[in-house]
Design a protein around this motif. Structure first.
Motif, PDB file in Angstrom:
ATOM      1  N   ALA A   1       0.840  -1.205   0.000  1.00 43.59           N
ATOM      2  CA  ALA A   1       0.000   0.000   0.000  1.00 43.59           C
ATOM      3  C   ALA A   1       0.870   1.248   0.000  1.00 43.59           C
ATOM      4  CB  ALA A   1      -0.919   0.000   1.217  1.00 43.59           C
ATOM      5  N   ASN A   2       0.454   2.233  -0.786  1.00 43.17           N
ATOM      6  CA  ASN A   2       1.160   3.522  -0.898  1.00 43.17           C
ATOM      7  C   ASN A   2       2.632   3.332  -1.252  1.00 43.17           C
ATOM      8  OD1 ASN A   2       1.258   6.324  -0.909  1.00 43.17           O
ATOM      9  ND2 ASN A   2       1.732   6.446   1.267  1.00 43.17           N
ATOM     10  N   GLY A   3       2.887   2.384  -2.132  1.00 40.20           N
ATOM     11  CA  GLY A   3       4.279   2.138  -2.534  1.00 40.20           C
ATOM     12  C   GLY A   3       5.133   1.666  -1.372  1.00 40.20           C
ATOM     13  N   ASN A   4       4.526   0.872  -0.480  1.00 39.80           N
ATOM     14  CA  ASN A   4       5.193   0.329   0.698  1.00 39.80           C
ATOM     15  C   ASN A   4       5.597   1.411   1.697  1.00 39.80           C
ATOM     16  OD1 ASN A   4       5.861  -1.908   2.191  1.00 39.80           O
ATOM     17  ND2 ASN A   4       7.968  -1.983   1.453  1.00 39.80           N
ATOM     18  N   ALA A   5       4.736   2.404   1.865  1.00 39.14           N
ATOM     19  CA  ALA A   5       4.971   3.493   2.818  1.00 39.14           C
ATOM     20  C   ALA A   5       3.693   3.730   3.624  1.00 39.14           C
ATOM     21  CB  ALA A   5       5.368   4.763   2.074  1.00 39.14           C
ATOM     22  N   PRO A   6       3.806   4.242   4.850  1.00 42.05           N
ATOM     23  CA  PRO A   6       2.601   4.559   5.636  1.00 42.05           C
ATOM     24  C   PRO A   6       1.680   5.523   4.883  1.00 42.05           C
ATOM     25  CG  PRO A   6       4.560   4.748   6.989  1.00 42.05           C
ATOM     26  CD  PRO A   6       5.024   4.565   5.570  1.00 42.05           C
ATOM     27  N   VAL A   7       0.396   5.410   5.149  1.00 41.41           N
ATOM     28  CA  VAL A   7      -0.588   6.281   4.496  1.00 41.41           C
ATOM     29  C   VAL A   7      -1.558   6.819   5.548  1.00 41.41           C
ATOM     30  CG1 VAL A   7      -2.057   4.322   3.821  1.00 41.41           C
ATOM     31  CG2 VAL A   7      -2.273   6.486   2.634  1.00 41.41           C
ATOM     32  N   ALA A   8      -1.732   8.125   5.554  1.00 44.11           N
ATOM     33  CA  ALA A   8      -2.731   8.753   6.427  1.00 44.11           C
ATOM     34  C   ALA A   8      -4.085   8.647   5.746  1.00 44.11           C
ATOM     35  CB  ALA A   8      -2.360  10.208   6.678  1.00 44.11           C
ATOM     36  N   VAL A   9      -5.105   8.292   6.527  1.00 43.91           N
ATOM     37  CA  VAL A   9      -6.468   8.180   6.015  1.00 43.91           C
ATOM     38  C   VAL A   9      -7.394   8.922   6.971  1.00 43.91           C
ATOM     39  CG1 VAL A   9      -8.378   6.611   5.448  1.00 43.91           C
ATOM     40  CG2 VAL A   9      -6.019   5.944   4.940  1.00 43.91           C
TER      41      VAL A   9
ATOM     42  N   ALA B   1      -7.146   9.957   1.458  1.00 44.82           N
ATOM     43  CA  ALA B   1      -5.959   9.146   1.740  1.00 44.82           C
ATOM     44  C   ALA B   1      -4.734   9.847   1.159  1.00 44.82           C
ATOM     45  CB  ALA B   1      -6.105   7.753   1.140  1.00 44.82           C
ATOM     46  N   ALA B   2      -3.700   9.995   1.970  1.00 43.64           N
ATOM     47  CA  ALA B   2      -2.490  10.729   1.582  1.00 43.64           C
ATOM     48  C   ALA B   2      -1.512   9.806   0.857  1.00 43.64           C
ATOM     49  CB  ALA B   2      -1.840  11.357   2.811  1.00 43.64           C
ATOM     50  N   TYR B   3      -1.813   9.545  -0.396  1.00 38.70           N
ATOM     51  CA  TYR B   3      -0.939   8.698  -1.219  1.00 38.70           C
ATOM     52  C   TYR B   3       0.186   9.518  -1.833  1.00 38.70           C
ATOM     53  CZ  TYR B   3      -3.462   4.302  -1.204  1.00 38.70           C
ATOM     54  OH  TYR B   3      -3.999   3.101  -0.834  1.00 38.70           O
ATOM     55  N   ARG B   4       1.307   8.841  -2.063  1.00 42.26           N
ATOM     56  CA  ARG B   4       2.436   9.486  -2.748  1.00 42.26           C
ATOM     57  C   ARG B   4       2.178   9.591  -4.243  1.00 42.26           C
ATOM     58  NH1 ARG B   4       7.745   6.533  -0.475  1.00 42.26           N
ATOM     59  NH2 ARG B   4       6.923   4.964  -1.859  1.00 42.26           N
ATOM     60  N   ALA B   5       1.408   8.666  -4.779  1.00 47.29           N
ATOM     61  CA  ALA B   5       1.100   8.660  -6.216  1.00 47.29           C
ATOM     62  C   ALA B   5       0.192   9.841  -6.556  1.00 47.29           C
ATOM     63  CB  ALA B   5       0.408   7.347  -6.596  1.00 47.29           C
ATOM     64  N   PRO B   6       0.293  10.366  -7.779  1.00 45.66           N
ATOM     65  CA  PRO B   6      -0.582  11.477  -8.170  1.00 45.66           C
ATOM     66  C   PRO B   6      -2.050  11.059  -8.191  1.00 45.66           C
ATOM     67  CG  PRO B   6       0.906  10.843  -9.980  1.00 45.66           C
ATOM     68  CD  PRO B   6       1.197   9.950  -8.833  1.00 45.66           C
ATOM     69  N   GLY B   7      -2.920  12.025  -7.926  1.00 46.74           N
ATOM     70  CA  GLY B   7      -4.357  11.767  -7.957  1.00 46.74           C
ATOM     71  C   GLY B   7      -5.065  12.502  -6.845  1.00 46.74           C
ATOM     72  N   ASP B   8      -6.398  12.534  -6.932  1.00 43.48           N
ATOM     73  CA  ASP B   8      -7.192  13.211  -5.902  1.00 43.48           C
ATOM     74  C   ASP B   8      -7.259  12.411  -4.604  1.00 43.48           C
ATOM     75  OD1 ASP B   8      -7.676  15.393  -7.487  1.00 43.48           O
ATOM     76  OD2 ASP B   8      -9.690  14.762  -8.071  1.00 43.48           O
ATOM     77  N   HIS B   9      -7.296  11.107  -4.701  1.00 43.06           N
ATOM     78  CA  HIS B   9      -7.346  10.195  -3.541  1.00 43.06           C
ATOM     79  C   HIS B   9      -8.424  10.607  -2.543  1.00 43.06           C
ATOM     80  CE1 HIS B   9      -3.909   8.267  -5.252  1.00 43.06           C
ATOM     81  NE2 HIS B   9      -3.224   9.393  -5.219  1.00 43.06           N
ATOM     82  N   ARG B  10      -9.611  10.840  -3.103  1.00 40.97           N
ATOM     83  CA  ARG B  10     -10.793  11.217  -2.333  1.00 40.97           C
ATOM     84  C   ARG B  10     -11.948  10.363  -2.844  1.00 40.97           C
ATOM     85  NH1 ARG B  10     -11.552  15.822  -4.671  1.00 40.97           N
ATOM     86  NH2 ARG B  10     -12.912  14.826  -6.167  1.00 40.97           N
ATOM     87  N   ALA B  11     -12.798   9.901  -1.932  1.00 40.53           N
ATOM     88  CA  ALA B  11     -13.975   9.120  -2.334  1.00 40.53           C
ATOM     89  C   ALA B  11     -15.150   9.491  -1.450  1.00 40.53           C
ATOM     90  CB  ALA B  11     -13.701   7.622  -2.230  1.00 40.53           C
ATOM     91  N   ARG B  12     -16.311   9.522  -2.048  1.00 40.79           N
ATOM     92  CA  ARG B  12     -17.543   9.750  -1.289  1.00 40.79           C
ATOM     93  C   ARG B  12     -18.093   8.394  -0.893  1.00 40.79           C
ATOM     94  NH1 ARG B  12     -22.338  13.958  -2.756  1.00 40.79           N
ATOM     95  NH2 ARG B  12     -23.373  13.801  -0.738  1.00 40.79           N
ATOM     96  N   VAL B  13     -18.377   8.236   0.385  1.00 40.78           N
ATOM     97  CA  VAL B  13     -18.841   6.954   0.887  1.00 40.78           C
ATOM     98  C   VAL B  13     -20.301   6.732   0.542  1.00 40.78           C
ATOM     99  CG1 VAL B  13     -19.235   5.578   2.967  1.00 40.78           C
ATOM    100  CG2 VAL B  13     -17.115   6.864   2.698  1.00 40.78           C
ATOM    101  N   GLY B  14     -21.149   7.732   0.653  1.00 40.98           N
ATOM    102  CA  GLY B  14     -22.565   7.555   0.379  1.00 40.98           C
ATOM    103  C   GLY B  14     -23.278   6.960   1.563  1.00 40.98           C
ATOM    104  N   ALA B  15     -24.366   6.278   1.335  1.00 39.34           N
ATOM    105  CA  ALA B  15     -25.192   5.733   2.413  1.00 39.34           C
ATOM    106  C   ALA B  15     -24.919   4.249   2.596  1.00 39.34           C
ATOM    107  CB  ALA B  15     -26.662   5.979   2.120  1.00 39.34           C
ATOM    108  N   LEU B  16     -23.734   3.917   2.970  1.00 41.46           N
ATOM    109  CA  LEU B  16     -23.352   2.534   3.227  1.00 41.46           C
ATOM    110  C   LEU B  16     -23.294   2.333   4.730  1.00 41.46           C
ATOM    111  CD1 LEU B  16     -20.354   2.318   0.717  1.00 41.46           C
ATOM    112  CD2 LEU B  16     -22.736   1.750   0.291  1.00 41.46           C
ATOM    113  N   SER B  17     -23.840   1.234   5.227  1.00 40.79           N
ATOM    114  CA  SER B  17     -23.826   1.033   6.674  1.00 40.79           C
ATOM    115  C   SER B  17     -22.475   0.531   7.160  1.00 40.79           C
ATOM    116  CB  SER B  17     -24.941   0.084   7.089  1.00 40.79           C
ATOM    117  OG  SER B  17     -24.772  -1.164   6.479  1.00 40.79           O
TER     118      SER B  17
END
Length: 171
Positions: A60-68, A137-153
């Motif tokens: 995950a995250n190119g084998n580095a810690p990731v803040a979520v 999620a604070a990924y090193r790879a380029p991208g928005d790294h944002r997701a909307r969860v919606g109405a999931l329990s």
């Protein structure tokens, strides 16, 4: 047979009468109006997330810690702004966001290591009245790294090498 003809005739008369036509139109328009109001998001708050699980890949995250961060947003205008914000900006601005919107959101934060096993987290108390729930999620790879969860329990956040996926019930 005569009774069926009479019933059919009465039904047709009622359908063709002005009052029945208005009622029939109301039946057609009411659900469409309700869907349109729900789509606006301003009247219905419907993000009721109960538990969060993580599935963290060994690379995950190119084998580095990731803040979520899981963010339950309780302010409609703030939700609109956060839906345009990449994760890097969220993490850079979240302390200021807490000062600017002290009651506008609730956030849960994790610092996760590749391959780590994390216990399930109950977030039901902070998400029921939210307009939306987002994951950053604070990924090193380029991208928005944002997701909307919606109405999931129940939510599983699967952290991969260059990004993540949010799914319901651990799938």
């Amino acid at each position: 047979l005569e009774y069926k003809k009479l019933s059919y005739s009465v039904a047709m008369f009622l359908l063709l009468s002005e009052r029945a036509v208005v009622s029939f139109k109301s039946l057609l328009v009411a659900p469409i109006f309700g869907v349109a109001l729900a789509a606006c998001g301003g009247l219905f708050q419907s993000s009721d997330t109960a538990r969060v699980r993580f599935d963290i890949a060994v690379d995950a995250n190119g084998n580095a810690p990731v803040a979520v961060d899981l963010v339950a947003v309780k302010d409609a205008a703030l939700l609109d702004a956060l839906l345009k914000l990449p994760a890097a900006q969220w993490f850079a601005q979240r302390n200021q966001m807490r000062l600017d919107y002290p009651t506008g959101f609730t956030a849960w934060s994790w610092e996760l290591v590749p391959g780590q096993t994390v216990p399930e987290t109950d977030v039901s108390e902070g998400t029921g009245d939210a307009y939306g729930v987002l994951v950053f999620a604070a990924y090193r790879a380029p991208g928005d790294h944002r997701a909307r969860v919606g109405a999931l329990s129940d939510v599983t956040i699967a952290l991969h090498r260059d990004g993540f996926v949010v799914s319901a019930d651990g799938h």
